[in-house]
Design a protein around this motif. Structure first.
Motif, PDB file in Angstrom:
ATOM      1  N   VAL A   1      22.151  51.480  67.045  1.00 37.96           N
ATOM      2  CA  VAL A   1      20.998  51.807  67.750  1.00 37.96           C
ATOM      3  C   VAL A   1      20.854  51.916  69.053  1.00 37.96           C
ATOM      4  O   VAL A   1      20.209  52.784  69.367  1.00 37.96           O
ATOM      5  N   LEU A   2      21.284  51.039  69.990  1.00 37.92           N
ATOM      6  CA  LEU A   2      21.116  51.388  71.311  1.00 37.92           C
ATOM      7  C   LEU A   2      21.691  52.675  71.888  1.00 37.92           C
ATOM      8  O   LEU A   2      21.250  53.319  72.716  1.00 37.92           O
ATOM      9  N   LEU A   3      23.219  52.670  71.252  1.00 37.59           N
ATOM     10  CA  LEU A   3      23.917  53.810  71.940  1.00 37.59           C
ATOM     11  C   LEU A   3      23.129  55.311  71.210  1.00 37.59           C
ATOM     12  O   LEU A   3      23.364  56.055  71.853  1.00 37.59           O
ATOM     13  N   ARG A   4      22.443  55.312  70.212  1.00 41.28           N
ATOM     14  CA  ARG A   4      22.020  56.451  69.688  1.00 41.28           C
ATOM     15  C   ARG A   4      20.820  56.981  70.791  1.00 41.28           C
ATOM     16  O   ARG A   4      21.107  58.091  71.028  1.00 41.28           O
ATOM     17  N   GLN A   5      20.244  56.014  71.396  1.00 39.75           N
ATOM     18  CA  GLN A   5      19.376  56.356  72.372  1.00 39.75           C
ATOM     19  C   GLN A   5      19.801  56.828  73.716  1.00 39.75           C
ATOM     20  O   GLN A   5      19.159  57.703  74.509  1.00 39.75           O
ATOM     21  N   LEU A   6      20.863  56.345  74.036  1.00 41.30           N
ATOM     22  CA  LEU A   6      21.706  56.526  75.371  1.00 41.30           C
ATOM     23  C   LEU A   6      22.839  57.217  75.508  1.00 41.30           C
ATOM     24  O   LEU A   6      23.011  57.623  76.600  1.00 41.30           O
ATOM     25  N   ASN A   7      23.194  57.554  74.319  1.00 42.18           N
ATOM     26  CA  ASN A   7      24.623  58.512  74.056  1.00 42.18           C
ATOM     27  C   ASN A   7      24.554  59.669  75.198  1.00 42.18           C
ATOM     28  O   ASN A   7      25.419  59.699  75.885  1.00 42.18           O
TER      29      ASN A   7
END
Length: 173
Positions: A115-121
């Protein structure tokens, strides 16, 4: 999800593209939920699965690429200026950059599933100065894999798993 469903019903794959695109460079939107819901809508003939997959893959790649450009041209300066607030010293930042150089491809390719990595990748990859060609290859692999797992997966498996889901639903009320 109920607040997004009317947009998907009204605008179809275009709405899905916009949701995934915006989520992919940092906006808190339910891209994965919208993908699964759209896949199930396609199963019931309300959308075309090929349009769903094309919209999602394109939105994911372009969204992460936008994040990459943001990170590449502004993220590093931001980290250097304000990193001390989260104990990100210059030496820690350099160490993080070395680790990203070593494992960045895997991080980018798999980040879409978290979840968080998907947004900040993309922003992180750009801030860490990942080579653009390497980023794009990992970005494409990750986007296609994610679309196949959460888009095509429910579409193909819903019919096959339906007989097994009904008894399980009865166990839980």
């Amino acid at each position: 999800m109920s607040y997004i469903e009317p947009y998907i019903m009204a605008y179809g794959a275009l709405a899905l593209f916009v949701i995934v695109y915006l989520e992919s460079f940092g906006m808190p939107l339910p891209g994965e939920s919208a993908l699964v819901a759209s896949s199930l809508m396609a199963l019931h003939g309300l959308m075309q699965i090929d349009a769903v997959l094309i919209a999602v893959v394109t939105g994911a790649i372009l969204g992460d690429s936008t994040g990459y450009v943001i990170g590449r041209f502004g993220g590093r300066k931001l980290l250097e200026k304000h990193g001390h607030r989260v104990k990100l010293t210059p030496s820690r930042l350099a160490g993080f950059e070395r680790q990203f150089e070593k494992n960045g491809f895997l991080v980018v390719a798999s980040a879409r599933f978290f979840v968080l990595l998907r947004q900040l990748n993309g922003i992180i990859a750009g801030s860490m100065k990942m080579r653009p060609t390497r980023f794009m290859a990992a970005n494409i692999i990750g986007a296609i894999g994610w679309a196949l797992v959460w888009g095509l997966g429910p579409y193909l498996l819903s019919g096959a798993l339906a007989p097994y889901v009904a008894p399980v639903k009865n166990w839980f009320g």
